[in-house]
Write a protein that holds these residues in place. Structure first.
Motif, short mmCIF file in Angstrom:
data_model
loop_
_atom_site.label_atom_id
_atom_site.label_comp_id
_atom_site.label_asym_id
_atom_site.label_seq_id
_atom_site.Cartn_x
_atom_site.Cartn_y
_atom_site.Cartn_z
N THR A 98 10.16 -11.48 9.65
CA THR A 98 11.32 -11.55 10.55
C THR A 98 11.67 -10.20 11.16
OG1 THR A 98 12.78 -11.33 8.61
CG2 THR A 98 12.31 -13.56 9.39
N GLY A 99 11.05 -9.12 10.68
CA GLY A 99 11.29 -7.81 11.25
C GLY A 99 10.46 -6.74 10.56
N VAL A 100 10.18 -5.65 11.31
CA VAL A 100 9.47 -4.49 10.76
C VAL A 100 10.40 -3.28 10.84
CG1 VAL A 100 7.42 -3.04 10.85
CG2 VAL A 100 7.27 -5.42 11.59
N GLY A 103 -1.02 0.40 12.16
CA GLY A 103 -1.21 -0.96 12.64
C GLY A 103 0.01 -1.58 13.28
N LEU A 104 1.05 -0.77 13.49
CA LEU A 104 2.33 -1.31 13.95
C LEU A 104 2.23 -1.98 15.31
CD1 LEU A 104 5.39 -1.62 13.56
CD2 LEU A 104 5.67 0.67 14.55
N LEU A 109 9.00 -6.27 6.65
CA LEU A 109 7.95 -5.30 6.36
C LEU A 109 8.48 -3.92 6.66
CD1 LEU A 109 4.93 -4.64 5.73
CD2 LEU A 109 4.49 -4.94 8.19
N VAL A 110 8.31 -2.99 5.73
CA VAL A 110 8.65 -1.59 5.98
C VAL A 110 7.35 -0.82 6.19
CG1 VAL A 110 9.79 0.48 5.12
CG2 VAL A 110 10.69 -1.78 4.52
N ASP A 111 7.16 -0.33 7.41
CA ASP A 111 5.98 0.43 7.81
C ASP A 111 4.73 -0.45 7.88
OD1 ASP A 111 7.40 2.76 8.17
OD2 ASP A 111 6.95 3.54 6.18
N ALA A 112 3.81 -0.02 8.72
CA ALA A 112 2.55 -0.73 8.92
C ALA A 112 1.46 0.32 9.12
CB ALA A 112 2.64 -1.66 10.13
N ALA A 140 0.86 -1.18 0.00
CA ALA A 140 0.00 0.00 0.00
C ALA A 140 0.89 1.22 0.00
CB ALA A 140 -0.91 0.01 1.22
N SER A 141 0.47 2.28 -0.71
CA SER A 141 1.29 3.48 -0.78
C SER A 141 0.41 4.69 -1.01
CB SER A 141 2.33 3.36 -1.89
OG SER A 141 3.15 4.51 -1.93
N GLY A 142 0.41 5.60 -0.05
CA GLY A 142 -0.39 6.81 -0.16
C GLY A 142 -0.80 7.33 1.20
N SER A 143 -1.55 8.41 1.22
CA SER A 143 -1.92 9.04 2.48
C SER A 143 -2.87 8.19 3.30
CB SER A 143 -2.55 10.41 2.23
OG SER A 143 -3.68 10.29 1.39
N THR A 144 -3.50 7.17 2.69
CA THR A 144 -4.40 6.29 3.43
C THR A 144 -3.67 5.15 4.10
OG1 THR A 144 -4.86 5.04 1.40
CG2 THR A 144 -6.37 6.83 1.95
N GLY A 145 -2.39 4.99 3.84
CA GLY A 145 -1.63 3.94 4.50
C GLY A 145 -0.49 3.43 3.65
N ASN A 146 0.63 3.10 4.31
CA ASN A 146 1.82 2.66 3.60
C ASN A 146 2.38 1.38 4.21
OD1 ASN A 146 2.72 5.15 1.74
ND2 ASN A 146 1.84 5.93 3.65
#
Length: 262
Positions: A50-52, A64-65, A25-28, A7-13
């Motif tokens: 394995t990592g965020v 959601g992190l 995972l990069v960002d939640a 997902a990419s944008g102001s509603t969530g990345n």
């Protein structure tokens, strides 16, 4: 190495990258349920992560992190200022799941080297990442008001770029946003426009570059076709032709890209 722009944008990345040994995972920036669905869409599961890695503390990057970190016992990596800025925003995280990833450093995750670099955005200490795997290089950069020469040096000659192309300047200026929001977006700590994305890309595309994915497109101040056209035309003015050695794509804020091999 494979990746998906979940997902990419102001509603969530959210951005996912995997190798034989690692699944990061990069960002939640979406709800736990939304993130679980996005992972299912690419036939993956959050419990396998394995990592965020966290870029900065804005809600569209950490919504959601806390939920997924606690539910799945995931280790989280961020720089010290971002950790402090997230206090009170993501809830309690057990100390054994909290790790410091300093800006401007390289951290090895199994068979994957991840290089962090600072960007210009209105957050505590925003940073993004370059992923190095078996001679391949994947550069991720959104949420920056401009791309400095220092940043260009870090991301230059990547095989794949996931690159911010947030807005069309005229659409933003003529649009419905209050002036203070417009001024923020247009500032050096805001977001990169379509034309500025093209100018920056012209300086960093290399012989190895095969794909560019335009990301963090504004739903109100941009259009996919306009972003691709403006970036392509800007590159062409610099003598770089889309389609000759690399392809240009956009991303959808509501639908993940397929798993893409680098």
């Amino acid at each position: 190495m494979k990746f998906s722009v979940l997902a990419s944008g102001s509603t969530g990345n959210a951005f996912y990258v995997e190798t034989k040994q690692e699944r990061l995972l990069v960002d939640a920036g979406l709800s736990g349920k939304q993130l679980e669905k996005l992972f299912a869409d690419i036939d993956r599961h959050i419990e396998e992560i394995t990592g965020v890695l966290v870029t900065h503390e804005h809600s569209d990057h950490i919504k959601g992190l806390g939920v997924i970190a606690r539910k799945y016992c995931l280790p989280i990596y961020a720089n010290e200022k971002t950790w402090r800025a997230m206090e009170g925003l993501i809830g309690d995280i057990p100390s054994e799941q909290k790790f410091i990833f300093p800006t401007g450093s390289v951290r090895t995750f199994g068979d994957l080297d991840v290089e962090s670099f600072g960007v210009s955005h209105d957050a505590a200490e925003p940073m993004f990442y370059v992923f190095h795997y078996e001679g391949k290089k994947l550069a991720l950069i959104t949420d920056t008001g401009y791309v400095s020469e220092r940043v260009k040096g870090v991301i230059r000659h990547a095989d794949v770029f996931v690159f911010e192309s947030n807005h069309d300047v005229e659409m933003l200026r003529m649009g419905k946003y209050p002036w203070n929001i417009k001024r923020r977006i247009l500032s050096d700590v805001g977001h990169v426009s379509n034309e500025d994305a093209g100018l920056a890309l012209a300086d960093v595309i290399g012989d190895k570059t095969k794909r560019i994915y335009l990301a963090h497109l504004s739903q109100d101040n941009n259009m996919k076709e306009l972003a691709r056209m403006t970036v392509a035309q800007t590159l062409e003015r610099k003598g770089i032709i889309v389609g000759e050695s690399f392809q240009l794509y956009d991303t959808d804020p509501a639908r993940p890209t397929e798993l893409i091999s680098v």
